[in-house]
Design a protein around this motif. Structure first.
Motif, PDB file in Angstrom:
ATOM      1  N   VAL A 172      10.515 -40.525   8.159  1.00  0.00           N
ATOM      2  CA  VAL A 172      10.129 -39.248   7.549  1.00  0.00           C
ATOM      3  C   VAL A 172       9.926 -39.430   6.039  1.00  0.00           C
ATOM      4  O   VAL A 172      10.661 -40.182   5.394  1.00  0.00           O
ATOM      5  N   VAL A 173       8.910 -38.742   5.523  1.00  0.00           N
ATOM      6  CA  VAL A 173       8.686 -38.679   4.075  1.00  0.00           C
ATOM      7  C   VAL A 173       8.675 -37.196   3.700  1.00  0.00           C
ATOM      8  O   VAL A 173       8.028 -36.394   4.372  1.00  0.00           O
ATOM      9  N   ILE A 174       9.418 -36.829   2.665  1.00  0.00           N
ATOM     10  CA  ILE A 174       9.509 -35.416   2.279  1.00  0.00           C
ATOM     11  C   ILE A 174       8.568 -35.130   1.104  1.00  0.00           C
ATOM     12  O   ILE A 174       8.701 -35.719   0.027  1.00  0.00           O
ATOM     13  N   SER A 175       7.665 -34.191   1.354  1.00  0.00           N
ATOM     14  CA  SER A 175       6.757 -33.730   0.305  1.00  0.00           C
ATOM     15  C   SER A 175       7.321 -32.411  -0.240  1.00  0.00           C
ATOM     16  O   SER A 175       7.692 -31.531   0.531  1.00  0.00           O
ATOM     17  N   THR A 176       7.384 -32.305  -1.568  1.00  0.00           N
ATOM     18  CA  THR A 176       7.966 -31.095  -2.166  1.00  0.00           C
ATOM     19  C   THR A 176       7.000 -30.501  -3.203  1.00  0.00           C
ATOM     20  O   THR A 176       7.222 -30.620  -4.411  1.00  0.00           O
TER      21      THR A 176
END
Ligand SMILES: NC(=O)C1=CN([C@@H]2O[C@H](COP(=O)(O)OP(=O)(O)OC[C@H]3O[C@@H](n4cnc5c(N)ncnc54)[C@H](O)[C@@H]3O)[C@@H](O)[C@H]2O)C=CC1
Ligand SMILES: O=C(O)C(=O)Cc1ccc(O)cc1
Length: 317
Positions: A172-176
């Motif tokens: 998973v990669v978290i985009s904010t």
């Protein structure tokens, strides 16, 4: 170290289409030069995986440590290395900031001076609030060329020698996204991570920092604290020689980079402090049950933890 000569940083090259003697037919492929600012485990792994996915064709590594740059060249993580941030930034279409999170403040301030029009910047830092604030301040009116993305994958051993092209596969990669960012830049960075094999999830920076204080930052603090506590005791060597798999599993992450985790603790201090308070309460309650010999209460806590832990599924496993 230094520049490579005789090449445009962004160009279009003509590639023969197919292999059936139709070499006069061509398709035009955009070439992208990527700079990795801070070429360690994560920066090096992004370089390898994005190149493997065909997202970039030329990688420049910038670092303050010349030995790391030599290793990056030897391991073919980078095509070119430099001790000049300016040189790396001026030549790049994509810039990945992968230094410890407190060092991002000065790095973003420098990027702001040299970032070319049309280039995009991202970072892989473990905290969001203070990193996004640093990008906003450092990049100034170029802030709309930036989008953050935090990969939830890594390892306890720092350094480019551990870089791995498959580190982020199925992870998973978290985009904010936050105010002032350009949705097109956010989308471009999201698409790059997806094309390189990761799953992208979006959340607010505040939500990110609360969640990761709990499931990433707190466990690292606890592992460091436990090893530090035992290592300071006069009988440390006797005890540690006896340590088994449980101790090994619980404390693996205490072998992580002290600089990286120092920076995370300072950068996300409010949320981490809150988690430490909750954990202390949990420990106080457990200590009371143990002191009182309250077997039922101890089992209730352990039972709940066991059920929840066994139900967990980790991405990419
Ligand atoms: N290690 C992990 O598992 C993960 C780390 N991260 C984040 O990725 C970033 C990098 O972490 P790692 O690659 O693990 O650390 P690392 O220690 O392997 O690499 C960091 C690199 O940055 C260089 N550096 C430090 N200060 C610098 C500066 N001012 N200018 C240029 N280079 C500088 C160091 O010499 C080193 O080569 C950190 O922000 C960390 O929070 C994110 C996800 C996972
Ligand atoms: O080594 C481990 O188990 C990790 O937890 C890796 C990790 C460290 C920091 C992050 O921001 C994300 C992932």
């Amino acid at each position: 170290m230094g520049s490579r000569h005789g090449r445009n940083t962004r160009a279009e090259r003509e590639i023969p289409r197919g292999s059936q003697g139709r070499s006069e037919q061509v398709r035009r492929v955009a070439l992208a030069t990527m700079s990795v600012l801070g070429c360690g485990l994560i920066g090096g792994s992004v370089a390898l995986s994005w190149k493997k996915a065909g997202l970039v064709d030329h990688v420049i590594a910038f670092d303050i440590n010349e030995e790391n740059l030599k290793t990056a060249l030897e391991k073919k993580v980078a095509d070119e290395c430099t001790l000049s941030l300016r040189e790396a930034v001026e030549k790049s279409d994509i810039i990945v900031v992968s230094v410890p999170v407190k060092a991002m403040e000065s790095v973003f301030a420098e990027i702001g001076k040299y970032l070319k029009k049309g280039a995009v910047v991202t970072d892989v830092g473990s905290t969001r609030g203070s990193v996004i604030a640093a990008a906003r301040k450092g990049l100034g009116d170029k802030f709309n060329q930036y989008a953050p993305a935090h990969p939830i994958a890594g390892g306890e051993m720092p350094g480019v020698e551990y870089a791995d092209p498959d580190l982020f596969l199925n992870k998973v990669v978290i985009s904010t996204p936050a105010e002032g960012m350009d949705p097109k830049v956010v989308e471009l960075i999201t698409e790059n991570w997806k094309k390189a094999g990761s799953k992208v999830q979006e959340m607010t920076p505040e939500e990110h920092d609360r969640i990761f204080a709990s499931v990433s930052h707190l466990p690292h603090v606890l592992a460091y604290a436990l090893v530090d506590m035992i290592a300071k005791e006069p009988s440390a060597h006797v005890k540690l020689k006896m340590a088994g798999a449980g101790f090994r599993d619980f404390t693996r992450i205490a072998a992580s980079s002290p600089v990286m985790w120092r920076d995370i603790c300072i950068s996300n201090r409010d949320a981490i402090s809150e988690e430490l308070r909750s954990y202390r309460k949990e420990l106080d309650a457990l200590q009371k049950y143990i002191d009182e010999g309250d077997a039922q209460a101890i089992e209730r806590v352990f039972e709940n933890a066991m059920r929840n832990r066994r139900g967990l599924v980790f991405p990419g496993k």
